[in-house]
Design an enzyme around this catalytic site. Structure first.
Site, mmCIF file in Angstrom:
data_model
loop_
_atom_site.group_PDB
_atom_site.id
_atom_site.type_symbol
_atom_site.label_atom_id
_atom_site.label_comp_id
_atom_site.label_asym_id
_atom_site.label_seq_id
_atom_site.Cartn_x
_atom_site.Cartn_y
_atom_site.Cartn_z
ATOM 1 N N HIS A 199 -20.791 9.343 -3.460
ATOM 2 C CA HIS A 199 -20.628 8.349 -4.525
ATOM 3 C C HIS A 199 -20.963 8.935 -5.869
ATOM 4 O O HIS A 199 -20.305 8.675 -6.862
ATOM 5 C CB HIS A 199 -21.571 7.173 -4.274
ATOM 6 C CG HIS A 199 -21.030 6.212 -3.275
ATOM 7 N ND1 HIS A 199 -21.831 5.390 -2.545
ATOM 8 C CD2 HIS A 199 -19.764 5.941 -2.911
ATOM 9 C CE1 HIS A 199 -21.088 4.644 -1.761
ATOM 10 N NE2 HIS A 199 -19.829 4.967 -1.962
ATOM 11 N N ARG A 306 -4.496 9.406 5.207
ATOM 12 C CA ARG A 306 -5.066 9.888 6.474
ATOM 13 C C ARG A 306 -5.856 8.742 7.128
ATOM 14 O O ARG A 306 -7.075 8.654 6.986
ATOM 15 C CB ARG A 306 -6.008 11.064 6.219
ATOM 16 C CG ARG A 306 -5.320 12.344 5.758
ATOM 17 C CD ARG A 306 -6.347 13.453 5.574
ATOM 18 N NE ARG A 306 -5.760 14.768 5.535
ATOM 19 C CZ ARG A 306 -5.604 15.486 4.420
ATOM 20 N NH1 ARG A 306 -5.979 15.017 3.262
ATOM 21 N NH2 ARG A 306 -5.073 16.702 4.472
ATOM 22 N N ARG A 342 0.152 7.687 7.500
ATOM 23 C CA ARG A 342 0.260 8.552 8.680
ATOM 24 C C ARG A 342 -0.493 7.907 9.832
ATOM 25 O O ARG A 342 -1.627 7.447 9.655
ATOM 26 C CB ARG A 342 -0.363 9.922 8.376
ATOM 27 C CG ARG A 342 -0.326 10.838 9.585
ATOM 28 C CD ARG A 342 -0.847 12.207 9.268
ATOM 29 N NE ARG A 342 -2.293 12.238 9.165
ATOM 30 C CZ ARG A 342 -2.974 13.345 8.891
ATOM 31 N NH1 ARG A 342 -2.346 14.476 8.663
ATOM 32 N NH2 ARG A 342 -4.285 13.320 8.823
ATOM 33 N N GLU A 441 4.097 20.498 11.047
ATOM 34 C CA GLU A 441 2.858 21.266 10.973
ATOM 35 C C GLU A 441 2.649 22.138 12.212
ATOM 36 O O GLU A 441 1.595 22.734 12.381
ATOM 37 C CB GLU A 441 1.655 20.353 10.707
ATOM 38 C CG GLU A 441 1.581 19.111 11.546
ATOM 39 C CD GLU A 441 0.462 18.145 11.115
ATOM 40 O OE1 GLU A 441 -0.368 18.497 10.267
ATOM 41 O OE2 GLU A 441 0.437 17.035 11.667
ATOM 42 N N ASN A 464 -1.678 22.906 6.107
ATOM 43 C CA ASN A 464 -3.031 23.202 6.616
ATOM 44 C C ASN A 464 -2.959 23.576 8.096
ATOM 45 O O ASN A 464 -3.574 24.540 8.546
ATOM 46 C CB ASN A 464 -3.954 21.987 6.462
ATOM 47 C CG ASN A 464 -4.010 21.503 5.032
ATOM 48 O OD1 ASN A 464 -3.637 22.234 4.116
ATOM 49 N ND2 ASN A 464 -4.450 20.281 4.832
ATOM 50 N N ASP A 465 -2.210 22.780 8.844
ATOM 51 C CA ASP A 465 -2.057 23.081 10.269
ATOM 52 C C ASP A 465 -0.963 24.110 10.517
ATOM 53 O O ASP A 465 -1.098 24.973 11.385
ATOM 54 C CB ASP A 465 -1.754 21.804 11.055
ATOM 55 C CG ASP A 465 -3.027 21.040 11.367
ATOM 56 O OD1 ASP A 465 -3.983 21.678 11.840
ATOM 57 O OD2 ASP A 465 -3.075 19.830 11.104
ATOM 58 N N ARG A 475 -8.332 26.984 11.117
ATOM 59 C CA ARG A 475 -8.475 26.626 9.708
ATOM 60 C C ARG A 475 -9.921 26.376 9.277
ATOM 61 O O ARG A 475 -10.229 26.367 8.096
ATOM 62 C CB ARG A 475 -7.601 25.411 9.363
ATOM 63 C CG ARG A 475 -7.970 24.147 10.078
ATOM 64 C CD ARG A 475 -6.892 23.082 9.937
ATOM 65 N NE ARG A 475 -7.177 22.108 8.892
ATOM 66 C CZ ARG A 475 -6.515 20.965 8.733
ATOM 67 N NH1 ARG A 475 -5.511 20.661 9.537
ATOM 68 N NH2 ARG A 475 -6.829 20.129 7.785
ATOM 69 N N CYS A 512 2.498 18.269 1.950
ATOM 70 C CA CYS A 512 1.260 17.524 1.697
ATOM 71 C C CYS A 512 0.030 18.304 2.128
ATOM 72 O O CYS A 512 -1.073 17.786 2.118
ATOM 73 C CB CYS A 512 1.294 16.163 2.392
ATOM 74 S SG CYS A 512 1.332 16.269 4.179
HETATM 75 C C1 PEP Z 1 -1.882 19.425 7.127
HETATM 76 O O1 PEP Z 1 -2.078 19.807 8.276
HETATM 77 O O2 PEP Z 1 -1.454 20.168 6.224
HETATM 78 C C2 PEP Z 1 -2.183 18.050 6.757
HETATM 79 C C3 PEP Z 1 -1.868 17.588 5.568
HETATM 80 O O3 PEP Z 1 -2.845 17.285 7.665
HETATM 81 P P1 PEP Z 1 -4.444 17.361 7.900
HETATM 82 O O4 PEP Z 1 -5.014 18.239 6.812
HETATM 83 O O5 PEP Z 1 -4.918 15.964 7.827
HETATM 84 O O6 PEP Z 1 -4.526 17.968 9.237
HETATM 85 MG MG MG Z 2 -2.491 18.381 9.817
#
Ligand code: PEP
Ligand code: MG
Length: 593
Positions: A199, A306, A342, A441, A464-465, A475, A512
């Protein structure tokens, strides 16, 4: 505590909580000064003690409400909600009942009873996993401090009547502390504890005060009056800065301020390249409370909600009705801009109490995301039903995570059709033409994007994935973090393949993952043909500025050239060189250290 004088420069690295650079003398806040003693009471004193307690409760309520109104004017509604939860804690029936009961039974002073009650509540919240509980625990302490100060007739003088600019240094600051601050005098904040999403961090960002949290022991190293530097962009604090260092930071501060002033003007402008190619610049959120920040930062929609965080922050499942409230809230605030919801991405590192997760050797390769949802159709159905019902007023879309083959997409769509049919039978309205997209992903999805594109309405690439699965690099594992990069030629090829497949099928494609918010990647992503970028709210203005300054032909040439390299290092070096040439004034270059 004494600070060591005449020392060499010390650099501390913490969490960059609120951007900006501050140079000023420190004001060290020591720990809570109120001492609490359990004084024994005579029977005859009990009625007066009850009266004292009730008066303090009322006084505290009034003061929280005042702070709340101040927060509304200073920073807006989102921040003010923090004080709504403070009021809830204060009005907790248990607090009232237990205090009155113990006063009669134990006959000790009311501060001691309250302190014990609040400490117990604090400890039980802190014992829970997750940022949400940790913040609630901090809220409890904040309320407890106010209430006890009011009982003792003490005023918290620490931050009142500041006469000159300072950087506040504290073990941690409560939201109440922060909202009292006058940003004219408090030009920076440095704390031992705290993360990026506490916060306090949210508040400092809203107030525009640079802050670095999580510095561990800064309170042991500085004393009041000592000049220090903090860099809220990199998370650094510099103690005993040399003259040369001070000068360098003064220059950085000046550049950063003028950059931010120029960025403000972009808020209402569309995100388009100099030749008019429109890119939808959206934001990623974990919780509904972030939606207003997205608008404030000029975001054009939510590209990734998310939703699993709704569960994770509470530590329990949410009913369909409660989910509906949350989705509707986000949709209404964002309307007419789109909100991409999502479906739950549970599993992997996101396991929660209330659901039985198997013990797995490789959770990220196991029971996760769409696999969990398809195996627990009631969970998925309740979520889809809530999303569909929220789709009436706004522009809501559904996105499925971790799709690795066409069958998963088909199964999920079949369940969606069943849920739609049920709603029709119950005469509950929803958007009949709701769009359904998938996250790309997993490499198998990127490689078969042609087929997947035939059966969904949009793609959103989750780098990211995608990076971890393509490069076989966890990751979240710092030991192999140096191998984790979105600039690997294999990742670029998968991005390119996915965009081509989407466009061939006539559907839009977004990115994303965190790569979308990295200024170094913007030229590349626009050049590869991404239609939409969804980024963390804080970087929206910077990414918009880059997009608005480039020609789409240049971006395309850069992307084509980037695809010719054989190693991540070459790709990155090329992009760095090109970006620096085109955008010499981005904070990402000059505030990195
Ligand atoms: C990703 O995998 O890039 C993604 C946006 O999903 P998360 O980071 O929630 O796994
Ligand atoms: Mg992901």
């Amino acid at each position: 505590m004494s600070a060591v004088k005449g020392r060499h420069e010390i650099e501390l690295l913490g969490v960059p909580a609120s951007p900006g650079i501050a140079i000023a003398p420190a004001l060290l806040l020591t720990k809570d000064p109120h001492k609490i003693e359990a004084r024994k009471l005579k029977d005859s004193e009990i009625p007066a003690e009850i009266e004292r307690f009730k008066k303090a409760l009322e006084k505290t309520r009034v003061s929280i409400e005042k702070t709340r109104s101040k927060a509304v004017t200073q920073t807006g509604d989102i921040v003010a909600r923090i004080f709504d939860s403070h009021l809830l804690i204060l009005e907790d029936v248990m607090l009232l009942e237990e205090t009155l009961e113990r006063l009669e039974k134990d006959k000790i002073s009311v501060e001691a009873i309250i302190d014990e009650f609040m400490q117990r509540m604090y400890r039980s919240l802190k014992a829970q996993k997750g940022e949400y509980f940790s913040q609630r625990a901090d809220d409890v302490l904040d309320v407890s401090r106010r209430l006890i100060a009011n009982l003792q007739g003490l005023k918290d003088e620490r931050l009142v009547d500041l006469k000159r600019q300072v950087i506040l240094v504290a073990a941690e600051l409560s939201p109440s502390d922060v909202v009292q601050l006058d940003p004219h005098y408090v030009v920076g904040i440095a704390t031992d504890l705290g993360g990026e999403t506490s916060h306090t961090a949210i508040l400092t960002r809203s107030l525009g005060v640079p802050a670095v949290t999580g510095l561990r022991n800064i309170t042991e190293l500085v004393c009041t009056g000592q000049e220090i530097v903090i860099n809220g962009n990199s998370g650094k604090a510099v103690l005993f800065p040399t003259e040369a260092r001070l000068k360098a930071y003064r220059d950085k501060r000046k550049r950063f301020r003028s950059f931010m002033t120029r960025l403000k003007k972009l808020r209402e402008l569309p995100t388009e390249t100099t030749d008019g190619r429109r890119i939808h610049l959206m934001a990623n959120i974990e919780l509904p409370a972030e939606t207003e920040t997205v608008l404030d930062q000029g975001g054009e929609g939510i590209g990734l909600f998310r939703t699993e965080y709704l569960f994770l922050t509470r530590g329990s499942l949410l009913s369909e009705e409660d989910q509906l409230k949350e989705y509707r809230r986000v949709a209404e605030i964002m309307a007419p801009n789109p909100v991409i919801v999502r479906t739950f991405d549970l599993g992997g590192d996101k396991v929660m109490p209330g659901l039985e997760f198997p013990k797995e050797q490789n959770p990220f390769l196991g029971w996760r995301a769409i696999r969990v949802s398809l195996d627990l159709p009631d969970l998925l159905k309740a979520q889809l039903s809530a999303i569909l019902q929220a789709s009436t007023p706004g522009n809501v879309r559904i996105m499925l995570p971790l799709i690795s083959d066409l069958d998963e997409l088909r199964q999920a769509k079949k369940i969606l059709e069943e849920v739609k049919e049920e709603l029709r039978n119950r005469k509950i309205p929803f958007d009949e033409a709701i769009k359904v997209g998938i996250m790309i992903e997993v490499p198998s999805a990127a490689l078969t994007a042609d087929a997947l594109a035939q059966e969904c309405d949009f793609f959103s690439i989750g780098t990211n994935d995608l990076v971890q699965y393509t490069l076989a690099v966890d990751r979240g594992n710092e030991t192999v973090a140096h191998l984790y990069t979105g600039y690997h030629p294999a990742v670029l090829q998968l991005l390119n393949n996915t965009v081509e497949a989407a466009h061939k099928a006539g559907i839009p494609v977004a990115c994303c993952g965190e790569l979308a918010g990295d200024p170094l990647a913007t030229l590349l992503l626009v050049g590869l043909g991404l239609d939409e970028l969804s980024v963390s709210p804080v970087v929206l203005p910077e990414i918009k500025k880059i997009i608005r300054s480039i020609h789409s032909d240049t971006a395309r040439e850069v992307a084509q050239k980037a695809l010719t390299f054989n190693t991540p290092r070459e790709v990155k070096r090329y992009l760095l060189r090109t970006m620096k040439k085109l955008f010499a004034d981005l904070p990402v270059w000059f505030t990195r250290d």
